[in-house]
Motif scaffolding. Structure first.
Motif, PDB file in Angstrom:
ATOM      1  N   LYS A 111       0.620  -1.730   0.223  1.00 56.33           N
ATOM      2  CA  LYS A 111       0.344  -0.184  -0.076  1.00 56.33           C
ATOM      3  C   LYS A 111       0.729   1.185  -0.303  1.00 56.33           C
ATOM      4  N   PHE A 112       2.118   0.980   0.259  1.00 54.06           N
ATOM      5  CA  PHE A 112       2.713   2.275   0.565  1.00 54.06           C
ATOM      6  C   PHE A 112       4.307   1.677  -0.036  1.00 54.06           C
ATOM      7  N   ALA A 113       5.524   3.278  -0.258  1.00 57.05           N
ATOM      8  CA  ALA A 113       7.090   2.464  -0.537  1.00 57.05           C
ATOM      9  C   ALA A 113       7.072   3.101   0.797  1.00 57.05           C
ATOM     10  N   SER A 114       8.546   1.890   1.602  1.00 55.77           N
ATOM     11  CA  SER A 114       8.981   2.293   2.426  1.00 55.77           C
ATOM     12  C   SER A 114      10.797   2.164   1.792  1.00 55.77           C
ATOM     13  N   ALA A 115      11.473   2.401   3.666  1.00 56.39           N
ATOM     14  CA  ALA A 115      12.791   2.502   2.830  1.00 56.39           C
ATOM     15  C   ALA A 115      13.711   1.462   4.202  1.00 56.39           C
ATOM     16  N   LEU A 116      14.861   0.179   3.529  1.00 57.80           N
ATOM     17  CA  LEU A 116      15.902  -0.208   3.742  1.00 57.80           C
ATOM     18  C   LEU A 116      17.110   1.254   4.324  1.00 57.80           C
ATOM     19  N   ILE A 117      18.074   1.434   5.062  1.00 51.54           N
ATOM     20  CA  ILE A 117      18.609   2.720   5.282  1.00 51.54           C
ATOM     21  C   ILE A 117      19.502   2.097   6.219  1.00 51.54           C
ATOM     22  N   LYS A 150      15.929  11.006  14.357  1.00 50.71           N
ATOM     23  CA  LYS A 150      16.795  11.559  13.453  1.00 50.71           C
ATOM     24  C   LYS A 150      16.681  11.260  12.406  1.00 50.71           C
ATOM     25  N   ILE A 151      16.412  10.421  12.474  1.00 48.04           N
ATOM     26  CA  ILE A 151      16.790   9.763  10.466  1.00 48.04           C
ATOM     27  C   ILE A 151      15.857   9.759   9.842  1.00 48.04           C
ATOM     28  N   GLN A 152      14.365   9.231  11.630  1.00 49.27           N
ATOM     29  CA  GLN A 152      12.620   9.709  10.367  1.00 49.27           C
ATOM     30  C   GLN A 152      12.941  10.971  10.244  1.00 49.27           C
ATOM     31  N   LYS A 153      13.333  12.452  10.776  1.00 49.52           N
ATOM     32  CA  LYS A 153      13.323  13.626  10.277  1.00 49.52           C
ATOM     33  C   LYS A 153      14.067  13.929   9.379  1.00 49.52           C
ATOM     34  N   HIS A 165       2.126   9.346  -3.878  1.00 53.38           N
ATOM     35  CA  HIS A 165       2.210   8.291  -3.561  1.00 53.38           C
ATOM     36  C   HIS A 165       3.917   7.856  -3.003  1.00 53.38           C
ATOM     37  N   GLU A 166       4.567   8.917  -3.258  1.00 56.92           N
ATOM     38  CA  GLU A 166       6.243   8.372  -3.270  1.00 56.92           C
ATOM     39  C   GLU A 166       6.829   8.628  -2.131  1.00 56.92           C
ATOM     40  N   GLN A 167       5.903   9.138  -0.925  1.00 57.25           N
ATOM     41  CA  GLN A 167       6.691   9.286   0.101  1.00 57.25           C
ATOM     42  C   GLN A 167       6.962   7.775   0.786  1.00 57.25           C
ATOM     43  N   ILE A 168       7.795   8.341   2.251  1.00 53.20           N
ATOM     44  CA  ILE A 168       8.659   6.809   2.801  1.00 53.20           C
ATOM     45  C   ILE A 168       7.807   7.048   4.227  1.00 53.20           C
ATOM     46  N   ASN A 169       6.046   5.611   3.684  1.00 52.27           N
ATOM     47  CA  ASN A 169       5.882   5.649   5.150  1.00 52.27           C
ATOM     48  C   ASN A 169       6.669   5.329   6.318  1.00 52.27           C
ATOM     49  N   ARG A 170       7.973   3.792   6.368  1.00 50.28           N
ATOM     50  CA  ARG A 170       7.761   3.156   7.453  1.00 50.28           C
ATOM     51  C   ARG A 170       9.579   3.287   6.488  1.00 50.28           C
ATOM     52  N   ILE A 171      10.028   3.460   8.013  1.00 53.72           N
ATOM     53  CA  ILE A 171      11.960   2.741   7.591  1.00 53.72           C
ATOM     54  C   ILE A 171      12.801   1.961   8.420  1.00 53.72           C
ATOM     55  N   ARG A 172      13.518   1.240   7.901  1.00 51.36           N
ATOM     56  CA  ARG A 172      14.368   0.102   9.274  1.00 51.36           C
ATOM     57  C   ARG A 172      15.729   0.332   9.116  1.00 51.36           C
ATOM     58  N   LEU A 173      16.237   0.644  10.269  1.00 50.33           N
ATOM     59  CA  LEU A 173      17.666   0.843  10.428  1.00 50.33           C
ATOM     60  C   LEU A 173      18.098  -0.247  10.191  1.00 50.33           C
ATOM     61  N   GLU A 206       8.819  -7.025   8.480  1.00 46.75           N
ATOM     62  CA  GLU A 206       8.128  -6.387   9.469  1.00 46.75           C
ATOM     63  C   GLU A 206       6.979  -5.128   8.604  1.00 46.75           C
ATOM     64  N   ILE A 207       7.834  -4.476   8.273  1.00 46.04           N
ATOM     65  CA  ILE A 207       7.344  -3.076   8.077  1.00 46.04           C
ATOM     66  C   ILE A 207       5.918  -3.836   6.592  1.00 46.04           C
ATOM     67  N   PHE A 208       5.472  -5.161   5.835  1.00 46.46           N
ATOM     68  CA  PHE A 208       4.982  -4.211   5.556  1.00 46.46           C
ATOM     69  C   PHE A 208       3.434  -5.944   6.539  1.00 46.46           C
ATOM     70  N   THR A 209       4.038  -6.580   6.965  1.00 50.91           N
ATOM     71  CA  THR A 209       3.305  -7.511   7.753  1.00 50.91           C
ATOM     72  C   THR A 209       2.229  -6.908   8.759  1.00 50.91           C
ATOM     73  N   ASN A 210       2.964  -5.026   9.389  1.00 52.94           N
ATOM     74  CA  ASN A 210       2.376  -4.915  10.852  1.00 52.94           C
ATOM     75  C   ASN A 210       1.504  -3.468   9.318  1.00 52.94           C
ATOM     76  N   GLY A 211       1.706  -3.170   8.395  1.00 46.10           N
ATOM     77  CA  GLY A 211       1.258  -2.177   8.365  1.00 46.10           C
ATOM     78  C   GLY A 211       0.464  -1.949   6.671  1.00 46.10           C
ATOM     79  N   ASN A 212      -0.014  -2.892   6.830  1.00 44.27           N
ATOM     80  CA  ASN A 212      -1.125  -2.543   5.739  1.00 44.27           C
ATOM     81  C   ASN A 212      -2.062  -3.315   6.008  1.00 44.27           C
ATOM     82  N   ASN A 213      -2.635  -3.076   7.747  1.00 41.96           N
ATOM     83  CA  ASN A 213      -4.118  -4.307   7.649  1.00 41.96           C
ATOM     84  C   ASN A 213      -4.558  -2.668   7.208  1.00 41.96           C
TER      85      ASN A 213
END
Length: 213
Positions: A111-117, A150-153, A165-173, A206-213
């Motif tokens: 449903k949304f874009a996310s990022a591994l950083i 800090k990274i989220q900011k 639709h391009e915005q990063i919804n969730r991140i994982r470091l 982890e990102i999408f299992t919790n995030g697509n409900n």
């Protein structure tokens, strides 16, 4: 001829270039390949019935005439809502942050874009020292709430320059640096998306299992 920094320049005389509805650069003209030798099926994959050569690159015209290549078509993916994401363009914007060394944008069929950083660890260590944040190693560092915030900011600043639709919804470091030696980057420093996806599948889940409900 005229040039504009960050673009491949204006279209050469005698050539035609247009941008397809999905953003792919199509071209016609002398010197453009006529097809694959004795391979009509392969030719049909790259040259359509109207004679346009499909380059496999995604691009835009700046100021109406300067062609800019923004991504490779094969790297583009679609969100579950049908919107296309060009990850390389977003990744390059995110890497303008001093604290983000490497990043991979994900979200195909989600449903949304996310990022591994993978952060810029030397700079992040300095930032932690300034803010009296203590840690034993990078694995511990990336779990510290102030560091994640800090990274989220930093990501939120870039999000303001992106389409909704391009915005990063969730991140994982991640606690590893990505290099050619460790396999996440090619020898020419291109992101090996399949390697990163396999290595960090648990974070993607982890990102999408919790995030697509």
């Amino acid at each position: 001829g005229e040039m504009k920094i960050g673009t491949v320049g204006p279209v050469l005389e005698g050539f035609e270039v247009k941008i397809a509805s999905d953003g792919e650069i199509l071209c016609k003209g002398p010197g453009v390949m006529m097809g694959y030798y004795k391979a009509p099926e392969l030719t049909a994959e790259v040259i359509d019935e109207n004679g346009w050569f499909h380059t496999g690159d995604i691009g835009v015209f700046e100021d109406g005439k300067y062609l800019k290549i923004t991504d490779r078509k094969k790297e583009i993916f679609k969100l579950s809502g049908g919107k296309y994401i060009a990850p390389q363009m977003i990744e390059n914007k995110l890497k303008t942050s001093n604290l983000i060394e490497q990043v991979m944008v994900i979200g195909a069929n989600q449903k949304f874009a996310s990022a591994l950083i993978s952060p810029n660890f030397p700079l992040l260590h300095d930032w932690c020292a300034e803010h009296k944040i203590h840690f034993e190693n990078n694995e511990e560092l990336i779990k510290i709430p102030e560091v994640v915030e800090k990274i989220q900011k930093e990501v939120q600043i870039i999000n303001k320059t992106l389409g909704s639709h391009e915005q990063i919804n969730r991140i994982r470091l991640v606690c590893e640096e990505w290099t050619p030696a460790t396999g996440e980057l090619s020898p020419t420093l291109k992101l090996r998306r399949n390697v990163v996806s396999v290595k960090y599948q648990h974070l993607i889940d982890e990102i999408f299992t919790n995030g697509n409900n």
